[in-house]
Structure formats: C-alpha cells, structure tokens
Design a protein around this motif. Structure first.
Motif, PDB file in Angstrom:
ATOM      1  N   LYS A  41      45.535 -97.074  22.118  1.00 10.51           N
ATOM      2  CA  LYS A  41      44.751 -97.119  20.886  1.00 10.51           C
ATOM      3  C   LYS A  41      45.046 -98.399  20.097  1.00 10.51           C
ATOM      4  O   LYS A  41      46.203 -98.784  19.934  1.00 10.51           O
ATOM      5  CB  LYS A  41      45.084 -95.908  20.007  1.00 10.51           C
ATOM      6  N   ARG A  55      53.494 -99.302  17.423  1.00  9.00           N
ATOM      7  CA  ARG A  55      53.399 -98.348  16.325  1.00  9.00           C
ATOM      8  C   ARG A  55      52.128 -97.514  16.429  1.00  9.00           C
ATOM      9  O   ARG A  55      52.144 -96.302  16.301  1.00  9.00           O
ATOM     10  CB  ARG A  55      53.465 -99.074  14.983  1.00  9.00           C
ATOM     11  N   ARG A  56      51.018 -98.181  16.713  1.00  7.58           N
ATOM     12  CA  ARG A  56      49.752 -97.446  16.779  1.00  7.58           C
ATOM     13  C   ARG A  56      49.732 -96.467  17.944  1.00  7.58           C
ATOM     14  O   ARG A  56      49.040 -95.451  17.909  1.00  7.58           O
ATOM     15  CB  ARG A  56      48.589 -98.450  16.892  1.00  7.58           C
ATOM     16  N   ASN A  57      50.485 -96.793  18.992  1.00  5.02           N
ATOM     17  CA  ASN A  57      50.509 -95.913  20.168  1.00  5.02           C
ATOM     18  C   ASN A  57      51.752 -95.026  20.225  1.00  5.02           C
ATOM     19  O   ASN A  57      52.012 -94.412  21.262  1.00  5.02           O
ATOM     20  CB  ASN A  57      50.391 -96.770  21.438  1.00  5.02           C
ATOM     21  N   ARG A  58      52.493 -94.986  19.123  1.00  2.00           N
ATOM     22  CA  ARG A  58      53.690 -94.149  19.016  1.00  2.00           C
ATOM     23  C   ARG A  58      54.642 -94.383  20.187  1.00  2.00           C
ATOM     24  O   ARG A  58      55.107 -93.443  20.833  1.00  2.00           O
ATOM     25  CB  ARG A  58      53.307 -92.662  18.925  1.00  2.00           C
ATOM     26  N   LEU A  59      54.877 -95.650  20.463  1.00  4.98           N
ATOM     27  CA  LEU A  59      55.772 -95.995  21.569  1.00  4.98           C
ATOM     28  C   LEU A  59      57.173 -96.318  21.067  1.00  4.98           C
ATOM     29  O   LEU A  59      58.024 -96.750  21.838  1.00  4.98           O
ATOM     30  CB  LEU A  59      55.212 -97.195  22.348  1.00  4.98           C
ATOM     31  N   GLY A  60      57.392 -96.161  19.769  1.00  2.00           N
ATOM     32  CA  GLY A  60      58.726 -96.378  19.237  1.00  2.00           C
ATOM     33  C   GLY A  60      58.956 -97.806  18.791  1.00  2.00           C
ATOM     34  O   GLY A  60      58.013 -98.553  18.511  1.00  2.00           O
ATOM     35  N   THR A  61      60.214 -98.186  18.762  1.00  2.00           N
ATOM     36  CA  THR A  61      60.594 -99.514  18.283  1.00  2.00           C
ATOM     37  C   THR A  61      60.604-100.499  19.448  1.00  2.00           C
ATOM     38  O   THR A  61      60.384-100.125  20.607  1.00  2.00           O
ATOM     39  CB  THR A  61      62.007 -99.460  17.695  1.00  2.00           C
ATOM     40  N   ASP A  92      62.953 -99.275  21.965  1.00  2.00           N
ATOM     41  CA  ASP A  92      62.391 -98.222  22.830  1.00  2.00           C
ATOM     42  C   ASP A  92      61.540 -98.838  23.946  1.00  2.00           C
ATOM     43  O   ASP A  92      61.541 -98.365  25.077  1.00  2.00           O
ATOM     44  CB  ASP A  92      61.539 -97.254  22.003  1.00  2.00           C
ATOM     45  N   LYS A 149      51.761 -96.672  29.787  1.00  2.00           N
ATOM     46  CA  LYS A 149      53.060 -96.024  30.004  1.00  2.00           C
ATOM     47  C   LYS A 149      53.442 -95.951  31.483  1.00  2.00           C
ATOM     48  O   LYS A 149      54.340 -95.184  31.853  1.00  2.00           O
ATOM     49  CB  LYS A 149      53.089 -94.612  29.390  1.00  2.00           C
TER      50      LYS A 149
END
Lengths: 305, 390
Positions: free
Chosen positions: A159, A225-231, A234, A259
């Motif tokens: 996204k 951040r937009r794809n909630r993949l962490g820092t 991460d 991923k």
C-alpha cells in the motif's frame, strides 16, 4: 561512526582527534544529510565510498551522477566531481560525460523510480550499448521523496499513497531487465549485506562495461510505516531472514514479492566489447587510415588532457 | 556529401567554396567551431545535420552518438560539456519540446552547448517536411522558471555556417545553451557557402578557471556575472546541481539564495545584451517603413522591399540575427522615427508581440502572419509596406 575525542592528559602522549575514514570523501560542510533515521541510503553511500577507495581507479577519475529523489541526493554528499541532474536523465548525462572524457569512471547513483520508471528508456539503452559505467540502483519500492507513492518496483499488494488499496501493477524484476538488455555485470544485495555489497561494488567499479548493482534498502518513514512493516531495524531483520544468496542465479527467477524472499548475489559477469570499443573498432575498420580517434576533452587550465 | 580528399592535410576545416544546404553548412560550422561531441535523435528536417556529423566526425576526432530520444540527447550534451567537450544536438519542434527540461538544467548549471532547431510547422507532429517559425516563443520561454536565453536565426546556408560558430562562441562566453533557430527552408536551401581558412575563423574557447584549486568556487562570477569553468576529472571535486545553489554549487533552498542565483542567470544576459545582440540593418535612416524580419522571412522581405522601393516608398530593413535577446532599445528608437514597423513571420504573431511591446505605440506595427507550410508571398509583405507608408 567513531567519534573518539580525547583530551591529552598533562604530560601524556598527544592523541589526535580521531576522524571517520570516510571524511575526506564526504562534503562534511553538507552533513548532516537529509535522509531519515534508519534509511538504508547512508549504508549504501558508505559502501560506495569504501569501494571507491578500494577500486583500481584514481580518485580524480571517479565521477558520480544522480537523478532526482531521495537517492538522487547522494551525489551532493560525495567529495568527488558530482552531478545532480534531472529526473530520470542521470544515465544520458553520464553517457555524455563518459564519451567526452573516456578516462572518467562514471557511476550513476540513483533510485528505482528515477532509473526504472521515468529513466527506464535510458536504462535499457545504456545496458544495450554496454556503456562503460557503473549503476547503483537503490530500490526502496516506492517514491519516497514525494511522500510514498507506488512505482514500477512496488510489490503487488503493497500500500502506498497512490495505491491506498494495495498496488495491483506487476513490478519490474530489475536484474532480469538489465540482464536481458545486455548489461555485463548484474548483482543485487540488501543494505544489510555490507561486506558483500562493498566487494560487489569494487568488482562493479573495476568492470569494463555496463555494471549494475541493485541494493534493496529500507524506507522506514513511508514504505514501511504505511505497510506496517515496522522500523528500519525490523526491515533489516526481514532481509536477514528472507535473503538467499544465490550467485549466478538465472535473473528470471529473482523477482521480489511483498514480504517474500529476496534472492541476492552476483548474477551476471561477462565480457563483451563496450560502446567505445565497438565504436573505435568499427570506425577504424570502415574509415581506414583517415579515421581520427576522439581527440579527448579540450585542454583545461592545468594542462591535463 | 562530398568527403574531403585523402590528400587534404587537415580535414577539420574544409576551406574553400562549396555548394551546401543549410543543414550541411551548420554541421561544418560546428566542426569549425571545435564541436567534438554530438548527441542527437533523428527528426525531419534536421536529420541531415546529424548525418553530416556522423559522416565527418570520424575524420576530425569527434564522437557522435545517436541517443534513444531527445530527452537523452539534451542530457548527453550537457554531460559532454562537463566532460570537457564542445557539444551540440539538433532537432525540430517535437524534439525541441522534449529537450526543454534539460535546456533548463543547462541554464541552471550554466553549461555551454548549442541546440539547433530546424523549425517545421506545428503544433504537435504538424508539418514534418514543411517550414515554420513557430517555436520562437518556445525558445524564449519553453523551459519552466525564469531565465534569459540567446537565440540566433540564420537566413542562408552561409549564415548556417557562420552563425553556428557565433553560437558556439556565445555559449562559451556566457555559459548557457545557445539556441540556433533555423527553419526547414533555410535548412534545405542549397547555396554557395564559402568556408574561410581555419586561422580566419573566430573560435572562442571555454572560460577555464586559472586560479588556485583550493579557492575555486564553481559559481563565483566576476564583473560580467559569468563564472569560470572546470571540467570533470581534474580533481576540483565540484558539485553541480539543478537545484537553486550558492557559489559553492551547493543546494540552498530558500528565497534569498534563489534571488541571488536566478538574478545572476538573468542579468548575465541582460547586462551584456549590447555585446550579444546582432542586427543587420539596411536603409533605415529616413525610412517611413521598416521591415523587421528574421530567418527565411527576411529573404522574402528583401523582394517585397525592392518592389516597394520601385513604387517610391522609403522602406528599410532590420534583420534579427539574434532573435533573443530581442533588440528592444533599437526597435524603440526606430519606432519614434518611422510611420510603421512591419513584421512577416511564419506564425500567427510571436516575435511580433516583442515588436509591439518595444514600439510601445510610437508607430504602427503590422504583422504579416502565416500558418506555416510555405513562405510568404512577397506581395503580402508589399501590401503591408504600402499600408504602413500611408
């Protein structure tokens, strides 16, 4: 980055202020850079500078050309002749630079959007010509400078601001693209693979012909951040867990899914005459004794030619 | 083309009288001016220049490359110039449009080079094989942002040779892409072209920086507002960017730096306009009407002027050799002395807007428009001269 600042004890040995070994190669008057915390670009730039130092090319001959975007800012930080050009046009600018002064070792340091989208036509033709230059393509899967839009390398499903429901375009497999177009050196690493990247960049810089190194790099601020993949950390863990070294892999098999696993390594290394080789040979044959090889750049002030 | 004889000691400057078309003469002018890097993309009616260069460069030590498009061609000649070569590209309207972005980069980075536009009728694909003078305002304003340009317009194959050399000289002197605005008629017109001995050709070399390496600032300019240049590979460790930059060449993104940076780019041309502007005047003293023209339209105007004089009309001629910067002071002066200024051009009023602006209502200004595809009928120009003389 070591910042050991010691004050000599009275009567003790004088210890000089310790400097980072890359300082002579950085425009320190432009540091700090604009890149985000845990972005991978600093790592790639460090690897490039180490590779410059280890390459067989004299420092004055190293020239860097960038396009536009986060990665495009790289040219502004390296203390060698550096050109920050227009969006997508780093490769043709570099082509002119190389042909006008064939002694130069020209490196194009730019991002995936710059090189593969708006500059895609130039990329395939520079590879086709086997133009003698190195391309470092930092792939962060999105247009980060403009706030995180999807691009030609965004994995399906990711996204981004212009793909709020997930990208539904088929992305480029860049090593396959440049391999099929005629690149004679093709490799990929992630920004986690520092040692391997340096070795590869030294090889790429010493390579005669079109050498292309893709570096997968975290964009913590927008893509992750937009794809909630962490820092950023991460993402480095993801690279650690998902990267698979496969030297000599068939580039058709190295596409990257959201991923998914990331095949890395040196995929292509072959010998082929460069653009200048074929030009001089062909003109020498056809024009005969009247042929006058390119006379080189104009004599500059210090008499170098 | 006629290849130079093998016995000829120097193939660089083909001294002598030739029968050349404007495109070929332009290529020879570039070679005589010292151009040794060419990047281009084929487009009618400019292709013959690229063909001539491709044929001649291997004999004179130049490098020719056919790029993948005009975006690449323009970017490549900027790179070539920073690599240390005199560089040129050629195109026509559609390609000129694609070059605009990197013409802007050339303006901003102050990169000497020559961009030839052999104009055809537009808009869009328009009239690929037929003439036009419709890119005159695009030459002035086509790239985004505020800037000044230098553009020349030859009226004959001889001038395609002579003024290409002038264009290279101006590009090196003032460090910017100089636009060479030919048109299809001049490009494909074949006439006698005399190429002088090499030693008589006024070649202007690059403004190389000659001071100590440590104190070099890429954008520190002298009184003429033009900075001296170095080339890549000489260890000056320059940074060159299309971003607004300071004297070091470093990007500085604020209004104060923008003001200094852009003002100098504009002022180096405006302040030196007296040195740059070239006009060719004939019989303007005491004239009632002056025809102001350029390029192929000047050739038509000369016929109309002769017809008008036969009728007893006092008519003079001002030919714009440099179309940009526009000779506004001279036109303003003339506007106070004549009844009318008449301008034929193969468009619906582009340079005419400048003519009106400079004349500022002091005299009548008459446009003789033409949509393109052919030159004016001299009788149309004559009718305007008669009207102006009333």
């Amino acid at each position: 980055m070591s910042e050991l600042l010691t004050t000599p004890a009275p009567g003790g040995p004088v210890v000089e202020e310790e400097r980072h070994p890359h300082e002579p190669f950085l425009r320190m008057d432009r540091i700090p850079h604009i890149w985000c915390s845990t972005c991978g670009l600093g790592t790639v730039l460090n690897c490039y500078i180490t590779a410059i130092q280890r390459s067989s090319v004299p420092r004055a001959d190293h020239t860097i050309v960038s396009g536009i975007g986060c990665t495009g800012r790289a040219a502004g930080y390296v203390k060698i002749d550096s050109f920050h050009t227009t969006h997508g046009r780093a490769l043709p600018f570099a082509t002119g630079l190389k042909l006008a002064n064939p002694r130069l070792k020209v490196t194009v340091f730019s991002g995936d959007g710059d090189l593969v989208a708006i500059g895609g036509n130039h990329l395939i033709h520079a590879a086709r010509r086997n133009m003698d230059m190195t391309v470092i393509c930092v792939n962060n899967f999105n247009y980060a400078m403009t706030g995180g839009q999807f691009g030609p390398t965004t994995p399906e499903g990711a996204k981004l601001t212009t793909a709020p429901y997930g990208s539904y375009e088929h992305p480029f497999n860049i090593p396959f693209l440049v391999d099929s177009c005629g690149a004679t050196y093709v490799a990929r690493w992630t920004s986690l693979h520092v040692r391997e990247m340096i070795e590869t960049l030294v090889e790429a810089l010493n390579h005669r012909g079109f050498s292309f190194v893709e570096v997968i790099s975290p964009c913590p601020t927008v893509y992750a951040r937009r794809n909630r993949l962490g820092t950023g950390l991460d993402l480095l863990k993801y690279y650690h867990d998902s990267a698979e070294v496969r030297h000599g892999a068939d580039t058709r098999d190295v596409d990257i899914s959201f991923k998914g696993r990331i095949i890395v390594g040196r995929f292509v290394q072959r010998c082929k005459p460069t653009y200048l080789d074929t030009m001089d040979a062909a003109l020498g044959r056809s024009v005969g004794k009247e042929f006058v090889c390119y006379e080189g750049p104009m004599q500059a002030s210090d008499g170098r030619s | 083309m006629s290849r130079p004889k093998p016995s000829q000691p120097d193939a660089t400057v083909l001294t002598g009288a030739h029968y050349l078309d404007g495109d070929e003469a332009c290529a020879e002018g570039a070679i005589a001016a010292g151009c040794r890097f060419f990047a281009g993309y084929p487009i009618t009616p400019s292709t013959e220049i690229a063909e001539r260069i491709a044929s001649r460069f291997p004999l004179v030590g130049g490098t020719f490359i056919q790029m993948e498009d005009e975006l690449a061609s323009m970017a490549a000649i900027l790179g070539g110039a920073w690599g240390g070569a005199k560089a040129m590209t050629v195109t026509s309207g559609p390609g000129f449009s694609l070059m605009m972005e990197n013409i802007g980069l050339g303006i901003m980075t102050e990169t000497p080079c020559v961009v030839v536009n052999v104009q055809r009728g537009g808009p869009s694909t328009g009239l690929p094989t037929l003439t036009g003078q419709q890119d005159m305002m695009q030459a002035r304003w086509g790239s985004h942002g505020d800037y000044e340009v230098i553009a020349l317009s030859p009226s004959s194959p001889q001038e395609c040779f002579d003024l290409t050399i002038t264009a290279f000289g101006l590009s090196e002197r003032y460090r910017l892409p100089v636009l060479f605005m030919m048109d299809e008629c001049v490009g494909h017109m074949t006439e006698k072209v005399v190429i002088p001995p090499a030693e008589d050709i006024p070649v202007i070399e690059r403004r190389w920086y000659r001071g100590p390496k440590e104190s070099y600032l890429p954008y520190q300019a002298g009184p003429d507002k033009v900075p001296d240049m170095v080339r890549a590979g000489d260890d000056y460790r320059i940074h060159i960017t299309g971003l607004t930059h300071d004297e070091r060449g470093y990007p500085v993104i604020n209004a104060a730096c923008q003001s200094v940076c852009v003002s100098r780019l504009v002022d180096k041309i405006r302040d030196n306009a007296g040195d740059i502007v070239i006009t060719d005047e004939e019989a303007v003293d005491g004239a009632d009407v002056v025809v102001v023209s350029y390029g192929i339209s000047y050739r038509v105007a000369t016929r109309a002027i002769a017809l008008a004089r036969a009728e007893g009309i006092k008519v003079g001629s001002v030919r714009l050799v440099t179309v940009w910067p526009f000779p506004e002071a001279r036109i303003a002066e003339l506007s106070r002395k004549v009844k009318a200024l008449v301008m034929p051009e193969i468009n619906l009023g582009q340079m005419y807007r400048e003519l009106q602006r400079a004349a500022a209502g002091n005299c009548r200004t008459l446009l003789i428009p033409h949509c393109g595809g052919w030159v004016h009928d001299p009788n149309d120009v004559l009718a305007a001269i008669r009207e102006g003389a009333k």
